[in-house]
Design a protein around this motif. Structure first.
Motif, PDB file in Angstrom:
ATOM      1  N   ASN A 138       0.833  -1.189   0.000  1.00  0.00           N
ATOM      2  CA  ASN A 138       0.000   0.000   0.000  1.00  0.00           C
ATOM      3  C   ASN A 138       0.873   1.246   0.000  1.00  0.00           C
ATOM      4  OD1 ASN A 138      -1.914   1.930   0.294  1.00  0.00           O
ATOM      5  ND2 ASN A 138      -2.626   1.268   2.315  1.00  0.00           N
ATOM      6  N   ALA A 139       0.877   1.945  -1.119  1.00  0.00           N
ATOM      7  CA  ALA A 139       1.733   3.121  -1.220  1.00  0.00           C
ATOM      8  C   ALA A 139       1.016   4.387  -0.773  1.00  0.00           C
ATOM      9  CB  ALA A 139       2.239   3.283  -2.645  1.00  0.00           C
ATOM     10  N   THR A 140      -0.304   4.301  -0.578  1.00  0.00           N
ATOM     11  CA  THR A 140      -1.055   5.525  -0.264  1.00  0.00           C
ATOM     12  C   THR A 140      -0.643   6.109   1.084  1.00  0.00           C
ATOM     13  OG1 THR A 140      -2.819   4.170   0.638  1.00  0.00           O
ATOM     14  CG2 THR A 140      -3.090   4.901  -1.628  1.00  0.00           C
ATOM     15  N   THR A 141      -0.178   5.256   1.994  1.00  0.00           N
ATOM     16  CA  THR A 141       0.205   5.751   3.319  1.00  0.00           C
ATOM     17  C   THR A 141       1.707   5.973   3.424  1.00  0.00           C
ATOM     18  OG1 THR A 141       0.352   3.470   4.074  1.00  0.00           O
ATOM     19  CG2 THR A 141      -1.717   4.611   4.481  1.00  0.00           C
ATOM     20  N   MET A 142       2.403   5.853   2.290  1.00  0.00           N
ATOM     21  CA  MET A 142       3.854   6.014   2.330  1.00  0.00           C
ATOM     22  C   MET A 142       4.233   7.486   2.253  1.00  0.00           C
ATOM     23  SD  MET A 142       5.512   3.145  -0.097  1.00  0.00           S
ATOM     24  CE  MET A 142       5.416   1.405   0.268  1.00  0.00           C
ATOM     25  N   SER A 143       5.504   7.752   2.527  1.00  0.00           N
ATOM     26  CA  SER A 143       6.095   9.043   2.196  1.00  0.00           C
ATOM     27  C   SER A 143       7.523   8.723   1.764  1.00  0.00           C
ATOM     28  CB  SER A 143       6.075   9.970   3.402  1.00  0.00           C
ATOM     29  OG  SER A 143       7.008   9.500   4.350  1.00  0.00           O
ATOM     30  N   LEU A 144       8.269   9.733   1.364  1.00  0.00           N
ATOM     31  CA  LEU A 144       9.632   9.438   0.884  1.00  0.00           C
ATOM     32  C   LEU A 144      10.454   8.737   1.961  1.00  0.00           C
ATOM     33  CD1 LEU A 144      10.526  12.597  -1.227  1.00  0.00           C
ATOM     34  CD2 LEU A 144      10.033  10.294  -2.029  1.00  0.00           C
ATOM     35  N   LYS A 145      10.163   9.049   3.234  1.00  0.00           N
ATOM     36  CA  LYS A 145      10.896   8.402   4.341  1.00  0.00           C
ATOM     37  C   LYS A 145      10.693   6.895   4.365  1.00  0.00           C
ATOM     38  CE  LYS A 145      12.197  11.404   8.093  1.00  0.00           C
ATOM     39  NZ  LYS A 145      11.374  12.613   8.256  1.00  0.00           N
ATOM     40  N   SER A 146       9.525   6.443   3.859  1.00  0.00           N
ATOM     41  CA  SER A 146       9.240   4.998   3.875  1.00  0.00           C
ATOM     42  C   SER A 146      10.259   4.222   3.067  1.00  0.00           C
ATOM     43  CB  SER A 146       7.848   4.724   3.299  1.00  0.00           C
ATOM     44  OG  SER A 146       6.930   5.688   3.724  1.00  0.00           O
ATOM     45  N   LEU A 147      10.948   4.905   2.158  1.00  0.00           N
ATOM     46  CA  LEU A 147      11.926   4.206   1.317  1.00  0.00           C
ATOM     47  C   LEU A 147      13.092   3.671   2.144  1.00  0.00           C
ATOM     48  CD1 LEU A 147      12.040   6.642  -1.738  1.00  0.00           C
ATOM     49  CD2 LEU A 147      10.683   4.570  -1.437  1.00  0.00           C
ATOM     50  N   LEU A 148      13.254   4.193   3.364  1.00  0.00           N
ATOM     51  CA  LEU A 148      14.364   3.747   4.207  1.00  0.00           C
ATOM     52  C   LEU A 148      14.081   2.387   4.833  1.00  0.00           C
ATOM     53  CD1 LEU A 148      15.151   7.113   6.024  1.00  0.00           C
ATOM     54  CD2 LEU A 148      16.313   6.135   4.065  1.00  0.00           C
ATOM     55  N   ALA A 149      12.813   1.949   4.820  1.00  0.00           N
ATOM     56  CA  ALA A 149      12.440   0.681   5.475  1.00  0.00           C
ATOM     57  C   ALA A 149      13.317  -0.458   4.970  1.00  0.00           C
ATOM     58  CB  ALA A 149      10.967   0.380   5.215  1.00  0.00           C
ATOM     59  N   GLN A 150      13.656  -1.350   5.887  1.00  0.00           N
ATOM     60  CA  GLN A 150      14.597  -2.431   5.569  1.00  0.00           C
ATOM     61  C   GLN A 150      14.076  -3.371   4.497  1.00  0.00           C
ATOM     62  OE1 GLN A 150      16.579  -4.606   8.649  1.00  0.00           O
ATOM     63  NE2 GLN A 150      18.181  -3.114   8.189  1.00  0.00           N
ATOM     64  N   ASP A 151      12.754  -3.622   4.520  1.00  0.00           N
ATOM     65  CA  ASP A 151      12.216  -4.617   3.583  1.00  0.00           C
ATOM     66  C   ASP A 151      12.061  -4.033   2.182  1.00  0.00           C
ATOM     67  OD1 ASP A 151      10.243  -2.939   4.514  1.00  0.00           O
ATOM     68  OD2 ASP A 151       8.654  -4.420   4.187  1.00  0.00           O
ATOM     69  N   ILE A 152      12.399  -2.771   1.997  1.00  0.00           N
ATOM     70  CA  ILE A 152      12.410  -2.222   0.638  1.00  0.00           C
ATOM     71  C   ILE A 152      13.837  -2.315   0.106  1.00  0.00           C
ATOM     72  CG2 ILE A 152      12.114  -0.145  -0.751  1.00  0.00           C
ATOM     73  CD1 ILE A 152       9.707   0.509   0.897  1.00  0.00           C
ATOM     74  N   GLU A 153      14.015  -3.266  -0.801  1.00  0.00           N
ATOM     75  CA  GLU A 153      15.359  -3.562  -1.284  1.00  0.00           C
ATOM     76  C   GLU A 153      15.738  -2.678  -2.458  1.00  0.00           C
ATOM     77  OE1 GLU A 153      17.342  -7.680  -1.972  1.00  0.00           O
ATOM     78  OE2 GLU A 153      15.249  -7.984  -1.385  1.00  0.00           O
ATOM     79  N   HIS A 154      14.780  -2.534  -3.381  1.00  0.00           N
ATOM     80  CA  HIS A 154      15.053  -1.770  -4.595  1.00  0.00           C
ATOM     81  C   HIS A 154      14.006  -0.687  -4.801  1.00  0.00           C
ATOM     82  CE1 HIS A 154      18.281  -4.327  -5.876  1.00  0.00           C
ATOM     83  NE2 HIS A 154      17.517  -5.407  -5.838  1.00  0.00           N
ATOM     84  N   VAL A 155      14.467   0.493  -5.164  1.00  0.00           N
ATOM     85  CA  VAL A 155      13.582   1.598  -5.511  1.00  0.00           C
ATOM     86  C   VAL A 155      13.905   1.974  -6.958  1.00  0.00           C
ATOM     87  CG1 VAL A 155      12.941   3.980  -5.001  1.00  0.00           C
ATOM     88  CG2 VAL A 155      13.566   2.431  -3.131  1.00  0.00           C
ATOM     89  N   ALA A 156      12.904   1.946  -7.814  1.00  0.00           N
ATOM     90  CA  ALA A 156      13.152   2.231  -9.232  1.00  0.00           C
ATOM     91  C   ALA A 156      12.884   3.703  -9.532  1.00  0.00           C
ATOM     92  CB  ALA A 156      12.260   1.349 -10.103  1.00  0.00           C
ATOM     93  N   ILE A 157      13.818   4.353 -10.199  1.00  0.00           N
ATOM     94  CA  ILE A 157      13.582   5.695 -10.737  1.00  0.00           C
ATOM     95  C   ILE A 157      14.091   5.708 -12.181  1.00  0.00           C
ATOM     96  CG2 ILE A 157      13.923   6.711  -8.430  1.00  0.00           C
ATOM     97  CD1 ILE A 157      16.495   7.994  -9.441  1.00  0.00           C
ATOM     98  N   ALA A 158      13.610   6.672 -12.945  1.00  0.00           N
ATOM     99  CA  ALA A 158      14.139   6.805 -14.318  1.00  0.00           C
ATOM    100  C   ALA A 158      15.563   7.344 -14.221  1.00  0.00           C
ATOM    101  CB  ALA A 158      13.257   7.737 -15.126  1.00  0.00           C
ATOM    102  N   ASN A 159      16.366   7.052 -15.223  1.00  0.00           N
ATOM    103  CA  ASN A 159      17.771   7.462 -15.196  1.00  0.00           C
ATOM    104  C   ASN A 159      17.903   8.991 -15.147  1.00  0.00           C
ATOM    105  OD1 ASN A 159      20.496   7.800 -15.564  1.00  0.00           O
ATOM    106  ND2 ASN A 159      20.659   6.064 -16.969  1.00  0.00           N
ATOM    107  N   PRO A 160      18.393   9.536 -14.015  1.00  0.00           N
ATOM    108  CA  PRO A 160      18.442  10.999 -13.875  1.00  0.00           C
ATOM    109  C   PRO A 160      19.373  11.663 -14.879  1.00  0.00           C
ATOM    110  CG  PRO A 160      19.000   9.892 -11.810  1.00  0.00           C
ATOM    111  CD  PRO A 160      18.968   8.837 -12.875  1.00  0.00           C
TER     112      PRO A 160
END
Lengths: 226, 262
Positions: free
Chosen positions: B118-140
């Protein structure tokens, strides 16, 4: 050296990938090629066809299947999870796995041809002289097929270096892990850094020419020897 | 003698064909190069536009904005160019490849999106959570959406911690694929893609505040080769129509002259 650090990193990564894939395929492809060359089993046709598929299929088909299969919900993903490795996309070993599948025919086919051209006779002679099949394989077949091994290894190495589509689809473009030279060139072009793209592309052209030169210059001699 | 007659006939046929092609009374054709984030919105707009010109053909090629930028300079047969970053069409204009000034057609937004949680309750800080291994972004390095994603992460002071988890898509659609296939648990994806029925309703999304990054100003031009193409002009005009604007809003684009929906 005129190449940037990230370019050199990409080249080094490419060399590592291609070397590991070549060694793995030598170990995996040799028994397969031997079996294909010697067997009269009806499976020979289907197995040969499956192994040759990467020759024909667009890299996008392989990349698409591998992305789904190696992911957390795919069969390969489940397998690697069971073995304690986790999903393989975005990892170096994921690339190795993909490249082994992708470069398989470049190892198997030259080897199979080499084994087939030996014929039954030398092996029969070896057997009458008391050599076990394994003994005969290593002391008779391998030396006779040595040119085949060299061709297969060079082709496999070169083909892995030239890989692009599959890597782009499952690699995630990670510097030092999955950003190989071909992807690095693509990124340079996309970012309009034509100067850097030119340099790295020139290195690739030179390398590929060298590989093919070795392959072709050395081929006639082996034919004379044979 | 017979050969010459044949040649003449062929020549005549050629002439007739050429004549038919330029005659506006007959079907026209345009090819549009569009940024990947427009994939779904453009499909609907083209379908609606085609109803007003049923005889004509509109083809769309999707890809990264930088890619089309290069292709147009190499003579690619694109009549309109929709870029995710206004700087690309601006530069084409300076180099003489554009027939019109860049026209702002939308402002893009970025979201956190997940297909598995559920991403609706996330914020950018949620990306630090341990169980999030990979975060995809377009090539900056070359994708506008990737640049904005990096800016947002830097502005929130999370870049150093999130960077080791990042994987890079070549364009925003490929980035979404990494998330959709579950290989990346979360991605920073264009709102216009997340609102598409195929992706919506998976794990939901969280809109990243646009105060964290530069605006994603998107603009289009008519290319030099289509200077006198009436169909291209009609399509450019259609982008201002009520129908086209409604579609753009449905896909989460903020339109020029309007404030954000939320």
């Amino acid at each position: 050296m005129f190449l940037s650090e990230s370019d050199l990193q990409a080249i080094w990564l490419t060399v590592q990938l291609a070397s590991i894939v070549t060694v793995l395929l030598l170990l995996l492809g040799t028994p397969v090629a031997w079996w294909l060359a010697r067997t009269r089993c009806w499976l020979k046709g289907p197995v040969g066809a499956v192994l040759a598929l990467p020759l024909v299929l667009p890299p996008s088909v392989l990349g698409f299947y591998l992305l789904l299969a190696m992911g957390p919900h795919g069969p390969l993903g489940h397998l690697t999870k069971l073995l304690g490795f986790g999903p393989q996309p975005f990892t170096f070993w994921g690339l190795v796995l993909a490249s082994v599948a992708y470069s398989m025919p470049f190892m198997v086919q030259p080897l199979q041809n080499a084994f087939e051209s030996i014929g039954d006779r030398p092996l029969e002679v070896a057997a009458t002289l008391g050599a076990s099949p394994l003994d005969a394989f290593f002391t008779v077949a391998v030396p006779l097929a040595l040119p085949g091994f060299l061709t297969a290894s060079i082709l496999t190495f070169a083909h892995t270096v030239g890989e692009f589509g599959v890597v782009l689809m499952i690699g995630g473009n990670l510097p030092g892990i999955t950003r190989v030279a071909s992807v690095q060139i693509y990124d340079h072009v996309e970012a309009l850094e034509y100067g850097q793209a030119h340099q790295l592309a020139a290195v690739m052209v030179f390398f590929s020419f060298l590989v093919l030169l070795v392959l072709y210059a050395w081929r006639p001699q082996t034919q004379k020897a044979g | 003698m017979k050969q010459i007659t044949t040649l003449k006939t062929i020549g005549l046929l050629f002439l007739t064909c050429t004549f038919l092609n330029v005659s506006p009374a007959y079907a026209e054709k345009i090819t549009i190069a569009a940024a990947a984030d427009m994939k779904y919105a453009m499909k609907d707009i083209v379908a609606a536009f085609q109803q007003t010109v049923p005889k004509d053909t509109v083809e769309v090629v999707y890809g990264s904005s930088g890619h089309a930028f290069t292709q147009i300079q190499q003579g690619a047969p694109y009549d309109l160019y929709f870029a995710a970053d206004i700087n690309y069409p601006r530069e084409l204009g300076q180099k003489g490849f554009a027939a019109t000034e860049p026209k702002l057609y939308a402002i893009g937004r970025i979201t956190l999106w997940s297909s598995s949680r559920n991403a609706t309750t996330m914020s950018l800080k949620s990306l630090l959570a341990q169980d999030i291994e990979h975060v995809a972004i377009a090539n900056p390095k070359h994708a506008p959406y990737g640049k904005r994603a990096e800016e947002a992460l830097r502005a929130s002071g999370l870049w150093e911690k999130v960077e080791p988890k990042l994987v890079y898509g070549e364009n925003i659609v490929q980035t979404a694929q990494f998330v959709q296939s579950g290989n990346a648990q979360v991605g920073i994806i264009a709102l216009s893609l997340v609102l598409n029925p195929e992706l919506a309703g998976k794990g939901g999304y969280w809109l990243i505040p646009d105060s964290l990054h530069e605006p994603l100003e998107q603009a289009f031009i008519i290319t030099k080769r289509a200077e006198n193409n009436t169909l291209a002009q009609r399509f450019a005009k259609y982008m201002e129509s009520k129908e086209a604007r409604a579609i753009m809003i449905r896909y989460g684009f903020v339109l020029p002259g309007e404030t954000a929906a939320k």
